[in-house]
Design a protein around this motif. Structure first.
Motif, mmCIF file in Angstrom:
data_model
loop_
_atom_site.group_PDB
_atom_site.id
_atom_site.type_symbol
_atom_site.label_atom_id
_atom_site.label_comp_id
_atom_site.label_asym_id
_atom_site.label_seq_id
_atom_site.Cartn_x
_atom_site.Cartn_y
_atom_site.Cartn_z
ATOM 1 N N ILE B 105 52.146 39.287 53.210
ATOM 2 C CA ILE B 105 51.086 40.294 53.110
ATOM 3 C C ILE B 105 50.896 40.983 54.461
ATOM 4 O O ILE B 105 50.804 42.215 54.540
ATOM 5 C CB ILE B 105 49.768 39.639 52.618
ATOM 6 C CG1 ILE B 105 49.906 39.302 51.130
ATOM 7 C CG2 ILE B 105 48.592 40.576 52.845
ATOM 8 C CD1 ILE B 105 48.738 38.544 50.555
ATOM 9 N N TYR B 109 52.091 44.633 53.884
ATOM 10 C CA TYR B 109 50.963 45.507 53.571
ATOM 11 C C TYR B 109 50.218 45.971 54.821
ATOM 12 O O TYR B 109 49.632 47.050 54.828
ATOM 13 C CB TYR B 109 50.013 44.818 52.585
ATOM 14 C CG TYR B 109 50.636 44.678 51.224
ATOM 15 C CD1 TYR B 109 50.599 45.718 50.304
ATOM 16 C CD2 TYR B 109 51.332 43.520 50.866
ATOM 17 C CE1 TYR B 109 51.204 45.613 49.072
ATOM 18 C CE2 TYR B 109 51.944 43.400 49.634
ATOM 19 C CZ TYR B 109 51.880 44.456 48.733
ATOM 20 O OH TYR B 109 52.498 44.349 47.511
ATOM 21 N N TYR B 179 65.668 42.196 41.373
ATOM 22 C CA TYR B 179 64.998 41.858 42.626
ATOM 23 C C TYR B 179 65.994 41.695 43.776
ATOM 24 O O TYR B 179 65.813 42.232 44.858
ATOM 25 C CB TYR B 179 64.166 40.579 42.466
ATOM 26 C CG TYR B 179 63.549 40.174 43.764
ATOM 27 C CD1 TYR B 179 62.539 40.955 44.327
ATOM 28 C CD2 TYR B 179 64.015 39.071 44.483
ATOM 29 C CE1 TYR B 179 62.002 40.636 45.555
ATOM 30 C CE2 TYR B 179 63.479 38.751 45.702
ATOM 31 C CZ TYR B 179 62.475 39.536 46.230
ATOM 32 O OH TYR B 179 61.957 39.236 47.454
ATOM 33 N N ASP B 199 59.391 49.434 44.991
ATOM 34 C CA ASP B 199 58.139 49.050 45.634
ATOM 35 C C ASP B 199 58.476 48.173 46.842
ATOM 36 O O ASP B 199 58.563 46.956 46.749
ATOM 37 C CB ASP B 199 57.261 48.291 44.642
ATOM 38 C CG ASP B 199 55.849 48.107 45.176
ATOM 39 O OD1 ASP B 199 55.682 48.152 46.412
ATOM 40 O OD2 ASP B 199 54.932 47.930 44.374
ATOM 41 N N THR B 200 58.687 48.819 47.963
ATOM 42 C CA THR B 200 59.205 48.119 49.144
ATOM 43 C C THR B 200 58.273 47.008 49.597
ATOM 44 O O THR B 200 58.729 45.955 50.030
ATOM 45 C CB THR B 200 59.423 49.096 50.297
ATOM 46 O OG1 THR B 200 58.215 49.805 50.523
ATOM 47 C CG2 THR B 200 60.519 50.084 49.987
ATOM 48 N N LYS B 201 56.970 47.254 49.480
ATOM 49 C CA LYS B 201 56.019 46.238 49.954
ATOM 50 C C LYS B 201 56.127 44.973 49.126
ATOM 51 O O LYS B 201 56.142 43.867 49.653
ATOM 52 C CB LYS B 201 54.597 46.789 49.885
ATOM 53 C CG LYS B 201 54.362 47.864 50.923
ATOM 54 C CD LYS B 201 53.019 48.510 50.724
ATOM 55 C CE LYS B 201 52.857 49.654 51.719
ATOM 56 N NZ LYS B 201 51.685 50.462 51.413
ATOM 57 N N LYS B 202 56.186 45.176 47.812
ATOM 58 C CA LYS B 202 56.244 44.017 46.930
ATOM 59 C C LYS B 202 57.527 43.232 47.184
ATOM 60 O O LYS B 202 57.516 42.002 47.264
ATOM 61 C CB LYS B 202 56.180 44.485 45.466
ATOM 62 C CG LYS B 202 55.444 43.507 44.561
ATOM 63 C CD LYS B 202 55.541 43.940 43.113
ATOM 64 C CE LYS B 202 54.372 44.830 42.697
ATOM 65 N NZ LYS B 202 54.577 45.408 41.359
ATOM 66 N N VAL B 203 58.630 43.947 47.329
ATOM 67 C CA VAL B 203 59.920 43.287 47.550
ATOM 68 C C VAL B 203 59.867 42.462 48.833
ATOM 69 O O VAL B 203 60.273 41.308 48.886
ATOM 70 C CB VAL B 203 61.052 44.336 47.626
ATOM 71 C CG1 VAL B 203 62.351 43.695 48.084
ATOM 72 C CG2 VAL B 203 61.246 45.001 46.282
ATOM 73 N N LYS B 204 59.324 43.065 49.875
ATOM 74 C CA LYS B 204 59.263 42.405 51.171
ATOM 75 C C LYS B 204 58.381 41.169 51.099
ATOM 76 O O LYS B 204 58.741 40.083 51.548
ATOM 77 C CB LYS B 204 58.719 43.386 52.205
ATOM 78 C CG LYS B 204 59.049 43.004 53.618
ATOM 79 C CD LYS B 204 58.704 44.135 54.572
ATOM 80 C CE LYS B 204 59.940 44.622 55.281
ATOM 81 N NZ LYS B 204 59.683 45.562 56.339
ATOM 82 N N CYS B 205 57.226 41.350 50.515
ATOM 83 C CA CYS B 205 56.270 40.260 50.415
ATOM 84 C C CYS B 205 56.880 39.099 49.634
ATOM 85 O O CYS B 205 56.801 37.944 50.049
ATOM 86 C CB CYS B 205 55.012 40.774 49.729
ATOM 87 S SG CYS B 205 53.668 39.613 49.778
ATOM 88 N N ALA B 206 57.538 39.424 48.524
ATOM 89 C CA ALA B 206 58.121 38.380 47.682
ATOM 90 C C ALA B 206 59.197 37.599 48.435
ATOM 91 O O ALA B 206 59.336 36.393 48.263
ATOM 92 C CB ALA B 206 58.706 38.994 46.416
#
Lengths: 499, 322, 341
Positions: B105, B109, B179, B199-206
């Motif tokens: 996060i 984010y 993914y 969704d770059t943020k989601k990918v990174k966070c995951a």
């Protein structure tokens, strides 16, 4: 003086494949000598040999009567050669001035500190001479593509070389800047400099060049005075056969409004932008650099926000928070920065073309992308667009610009799209592929898609589009139908005088 | 051109040569017990290296995993005393997941660079591990739990089996799921990802959450093997894991890499340290050697790139002359 | 491609050359097995290897070889092992528990005759004992004991006893004390060495002294320094300060001097461990004395235990339950400092 530079039997192989084969021709002192050919014809390789980036496998280079052994970039500079490469060699984290004088730093003070101010002043002098309106203390990373190109030119000129090689310097420039460059070339010629000029754009070549040499598939084809050639002849020499030019194609635009933009405003970037896109229409967007058209399109696509205004997609108001939402609604976006924002350079051709469609692909066990399905999609697009590559697993960066662009288009075509936003769809692409992309656009239009295309090259815009809106300083200053198209009119609007 | 890409297979070649030589020269090396011990050693760090492969492919890295391992281990061992083995394992995994989520996060984010974020969690998680039980070690006595670290099935150490299963799962995720594609795309060009609607943020966070989970599994194995959880465990963990990933040919610049090669590199890394131990190489010299291996791995990356560059140009010509 | 192959070869050569060079002389040694030394329980190794000049390998796995104390201990193991006709190898845990397990496992897999171990994390050593028992290799602990069982013997100092030793020294030598007030700068309560101060405290209190202050210096000299300042401020009449290790003692003595008092006259400081840098303060009187442990003796004793066990002799333990044998401790003061320096 007809043989100031003599290129003799130059050959260069890359892993057994000839990139250049026994190429020989002469270049006269003080002339503007154009070298032409399709991508992969060996022009760039030849220039890189002259520039010391590559070493020739065979042959010799004689400059001013002396045989030169160019083994490095330094050797090349020692021979008085300066090269403006197609790919930028600028350091993004340095300022414009620092980049211009990157190889010869101005004298140091007793403190050992480079005289910053002096360097900026010197840089400003060169930039002013070229009428480039860029702050020498600005960081290169903040510049636009065309500004970078101008800085690259300034950098080469700062070296005061006798021989200046320009490898597609106008690929990223707009009409106005190209004209400026032509003047610079004329000026340099007057000073007695020898210029080797590489470009796809026939018009410039005929405007500037004294002599034209054509290469094809790494081999020498012909050298002739420019005055004796016609555009069609050059194309024929380059391609080996005649290219059919389509002038009168049917217009497919219908009355149905696909996309309607009303009073779109983003403070200090664009203001009250309104236009409509119809089904089957190819809408051109013209304007000078920094006129805000790319920003408007990016904002519609959801890449960044806008302050006010409305966007209607088939009558329904939409506002995309990110590109994913836009894609869901059938809008796609082709970037003009293919190298940095288009391709995934270290992924395969196959993975590049399916990167967007895999989301909707039916998967085994709900998650597993089946290789056969993926291969099928690639095959479909390969056949549809005549993409050339060695193997599906080949990295996309090994492909030529035209094939890379086709892959990017294929990405969008694999989705159910209604609207295509394309920034400079033919940038850095050779003549043959360019024609293929035009006919693809016509085909899409015929199938009822709406296309918004940004072209810097006015000739292209006039040829391809059904209608054009012209931007100046973030506003639409004019709108033209196909019948009204003419260069002067577009330029007047683009300069903000028509509104 | 159907040539074997030497660069890509370098790790496994080196491993084969090393094992071949050691088999011939050293009879202690070729005993089943020793080989088992190599695989066991390779697994604990190797599992975290799997997660790290994802992170590095994405173009980031995670320095906090050693501390995360200690923290997750403490939570797990603490819960085991009171709740039993299954809830403890779940709690350990949850700890890894939460730590990874926090990293993710903050990085994705709040756009704090991964280096700074994970350096921060590197310190704070280590401190939390100390605070958790007043800097005391927690001893684990559950024999079923200890078996995870020390047991074998059909002669193959259980940690290595876990390692292989995870590697297979992650390899499928990386290569054949949406993914995984997105993770690799991120390492290639974040700009292009944004335009492609990823969704770059989601990918990174995951990816950081995945890293946390892998670390938690590593933590289970380390704790079970040492029969205790201590807050000062795994001080050089991130260093070892990153070395393995780089040794496996994953580019620090991101974009490409292979889970399989990470597995091989983990085994190679453990083998080298085992060989050095077998020859009783002095501790300081071992460090010199490990440092050289890391340097070699990095320069290997560079050299490969150089060759890839040449190959690329030649291929470009080949294509264009078609 | 060709160049890449070459490079690969070079990297490998370097790697292997390094190994060969680093082990150098031990190359032929490691080939020698532990046949003759092999006791009845070492059946696996005996058949494969044989040697005339060596009975086997005694390995010492050390907490951290950059500490002087353990270098001395290693010296003890080495000399005793070689005197008995064994090869000696050592392994450095570098204070890392993972390295401890890995290194010991690798040693045990080579079928050594005996493993002398100073575990950096005693709690984590269980799997080592397990493997050793499986292989029938005796493990002898030196300096640090553990809760788990599975080792042959544990040689260490009785830290409580060392504290008693220091206490008795005070009672015997400071008979003219006025206030009979003492203070202690201790290690962290979680540290096993906390019993040092307990021994000192119990002895002094039994001798009629009072412990005016007990602060934790957390093993760190700079913390000990500020502890000492606080002690002087709160109890200006304190006469003796016991510090749980030497660096803290030296630091405390400095604090006394910085407070305007004379260390050795107004406040007397006693340390523990007999580290080499404490001898000078002892000789010039700023530190009263220190409790010396016998790491060399521990090393020697460990090998001795192994040999005794091999010959079937019964080992006598000071503590049967933990199989502990306490090694000697004594006081070093100005009188005998030169002797041990």
């Amino acid at each position: 003086m007809g043989n100031y530079i003599q290129i003799r039997d130059i050959s260069k192989k890359f892993y057994g494949v000839y990139a250049l084969k026994n190429v020989s021709f002469d270049i006269a002192r003080g002339s503007v000598h154009a070298v032409m050919g399709e991508n992969g014809a060996g022009k760039s390789t030849l220039m890189k040999i002259l520039g010391g980036v590559y070493q020739a496998d065979g042959g010799s280079i004689i400059i001013d009567g002396k045989e030169r052994n160019i083994r490095s970039v330094q050797d090349s500079a020692g021979c008085g050669i300066s090269v403006i490469y197609q790919e930028f060699n600028l350091v993004p984290e340095l300022t414009v001035a620092e980049n211009i004088f990157i190889s010869d730093v101005p004298k140091k003070t007793f403190l050992g500190i480079v005289e910053k101010k002096k360097r900026s002043d010197n840089a400003r002098k060169i930039l002013d001479m070229l009428e480039i309106h860029v702050d020498p203390d600005e960081f290169v990373k903040n510049l636009s593509v065309s500004e970078k190109q101008m800085v690259e030119i300034a950098k080469a000129l700062s070296l005061n070389a006798e021989i200046i090689i320009m490898d597609e310097p106008t690929a990223a420039l707009n009409e106005e800047e190209v004209r400026r460059l032509e003047e610079i070339v004329g000026m340099l010629k007057k000073e007695g400099k020898t210029i080797i000029y590489i470009s796809h754009r026939l018009k410039e070549v005929f405007d500037m060049a004294d002599t034209v040499t054509v290469l094809r598939n790494g081999e020498y084809v012909d050298t002739r005075p420019a005055a004796e050639l016609t555009e069609a002849e050059v194309i024929r020499l380059m391609v080996g056969h005649d290219v059919v030019q389509d002038t009168d194609r049917p217009v497919y635009a219908s009355e149905d409004v696909l996309l309607k933009v009303e009073d779109l405003t983003l403070k200090n970037v664009f203001e009250s932008v309104s236009f409509e896109l119809h089904k089957g229409e190819i809408l051109g967007m013209a304007g000078l650099m920094g006129c805000g058209r790319e920003e408007v399109l990016s904002a519609i696509y959801g890449l960044f926000g806008y302050d006010s205004g409305k966007v209607f997609l088939e009558g329904k108001e939409v506002r995309f928070k990110n590109s994913g939402e836009a894609i869901e609604q059938g809008i796609c976006f082709l970037t003009d920065d293919r190298k940095d924002a288009g391709i995934f350079p270290r992924m395969s051709v196959e993975e590049n073309i399916t990167i967007m469609s895999i989301r909707h692909m039916k998967k085994k066990w709900g998650f597993y992308i089946s290789p056969s399905q993926e291969a099928g999609q690639l095959k479909k697009m390969t056949e549809f667009m005549n993409i050339k590559y060695a193997r599906p697993e080949q990295k996309i960066s090994y492909l030529s610009g035209g094939n890379q662009q086709k892959v990017l288009l294929g990405r969008d075509l694999l989705l159910d799209n209604k609207i295509f936003i394309m920034l400079e769809p033919t940038r850095g692409i050779d003549v043959g592929a360019r024609e293929e992309i035009y006919s693809l656009l016509y085909q899409l239009a015929r199938d009822g898609m709406g296309i918004i295309a940004v072209f810097s090259d006015m000739n292209e815009l006039i040829r391809v589009c059904d209608r054009a809106v012209v931007f100046c300083d973030g506003r639409i200053t004019g709108s033209l139908t196909k019948e009204e198209f003419n260069k002067e009119k577009i330029l007047t609007y683009a300069a903000g005088k028509g509104a | 051109m159907k040539k074997i890409n030497l660069g890509r297979h370098a790790v496994i070649l080196i491993l084969i040569v090393l094992w071949g030589i050691m088999f011939a020269l050293n009879e202690s090396f070729r005993t089943g017990a020793n080989l088992g011990s190599i695989l066991r050693e390779a697994s604990s760090t190797g599992i975290a290296a799997l997660g790290m492969t994802f992170i590095i492919i994405m173009g980031d890295f995670d320095l906090s995993i050693g501390s995360m391992l200690a923290f997750a281990g403490m939570i797990m061992a603490g819960c085991m005393e009171n709740m039993g083995i299954v809830p403890a394992l779940i709690m350990g995994a949850a700890a890894g997941l939460v730590c990874g989520l926090i990293n993710g996060i903050i990085i994705a984010y709040f756009r704090v660079p991964a280096f700074i974020t994970t350096l921060g969690t590197y310190y704070s998680l280590r401190a939390l591990a100390y605070i958790f039980n007043d800097a005391n070690t927690i001893i684990c006595t559950d024999t079923a739990f200890l078996k995870i670290g020390t047991g074998s099935i059909a002669g193959i150490p259980i940690p290595f089996l876990i390692f292989l299963v995870l590697a297979a799962v992650l390899a499928v995720i990386l290569n054949r799921t949406t993914y995984g594609r997105h993770v690799r795309a991120m390492g290639n060009s974040e700009k292009a990802c944004r335009i492609s609607g990823i969704d770059t943020k989601k990918v990174k966070c995951a990816a950081f959450v995945l890293m946390g989970l892998c670390t938690a599994v590593s933590s289970v194995i380390v704790t079970a093997r040492q029969a205790c959880a201590s807050p000062d465990v795994a001080a050089n963990f991130h260093f070892d894991a990153i070395t393995m990933v780089v040794l496996g040919g994953t580019k620090m610049t991101g974009g490409e890499g292979s889970i399989f090669n990470t597995v091989i590199a983990a085994v190679l890394y453990a083998s080298v340290s085992n060989c050095l131990n077998l020859y009783h190489v002095d501790a300081q010299w071992q460090r010199v050697c490990m440092g050289l291996i890391l340097l070699a791995a990095f320069s290997f990356d560079f050299i490969q790139k150089h060759f890839a560059g040449l190959r690329e140009r030649s291929q470009k010509k080949t294509i264009q002359s078609i | 491609m060709k160049n890449l192959k070459k490079l690969l070869a070079v990297v490998l050569m370097v790697l292997l050359a390094m190994q060969a060079a680093a082990c150098g002389s031990s190359e032929e040694k490691k080939e020698t097995g532990s046949e003759s030394s092999a006791s009845s329980n070492e059946s696996q190794s005996s058949e494969t290897e044989s040697s005339q000049d060596s009975k086997g390998v005694i390995a010492y796995s050390c907490y951290n070889m950059s500490w002087e104390y353990y270098v001395t201990l290693a010296q003890g193991v080495k000399e005793a092992a070689e005197a008995a006709g064994y090869e000696y190898v050592e392994h450095d845990q570098q204070s890392d528990q993972s390295l401890m397990i890995q290194g010991c496992t690798d040693l045990l897999n080579q079928d050594i005759a005996c493993l002398v171990l100073t575990p950096c994390k005693p709690e984590a050593a269980a799997s080592i004992y397990e493997l050793a028992q499986e292989k029938g290799i005796p493990v002898i602990l030196a300096d640090i004991g553990t809760e788990a069982s599975g080792y042959l013997a544990c040689l260490k100092s009785d830290n409580y006893d060392g504290g008693v030793l220091a206490g008795n020294y005070v009672l015997d030598n400071l008979t003219d004390a006025q206030s009979k007030k003492a203070a202690m700068i201790t290690v962290d309560p979680s540290n096993t060495n906390i019993v040092r101060s307990d021994g000192f405290k119990d002895t002094l209190e039994a001798g009629g002294w009072t412990i005016a202050a007990e602060l934790s210096g957390q093993s760190e000299p700079d913390i000990a320094y500020s502890c000492m300042q606080d002690i002087i401020t709160a109890n200006p009449d304190v006469e003796v300060v016991f510090c749980s290790n030497d660096p803290m003692a030296i630091s405390a003595s400095q604090a006394v001097a910085d407070a305007g008092l004379t260390p050795g006259e107004d406040v007397k400081v006693i340390g523990y461990d007999a580290q080499s840098n404490v001898f000078e303060p002892i000789e010039n009187g700023t530190v009263l004395g220190t409790v010396a442990q016998d790491p060399y003796g521990m090393g020697e004793g460990a090998v001795d235990c192994f040999l005794k066990n091999l010959n079937g002799e019964e080992l006598t333990f000071d503590d049967e339950e933990t199989k502990t044998i306490y090694t000697d401790q004594w006081i070093i003061d100005a009188a005998n400092a030169a002797e041990y320096k």
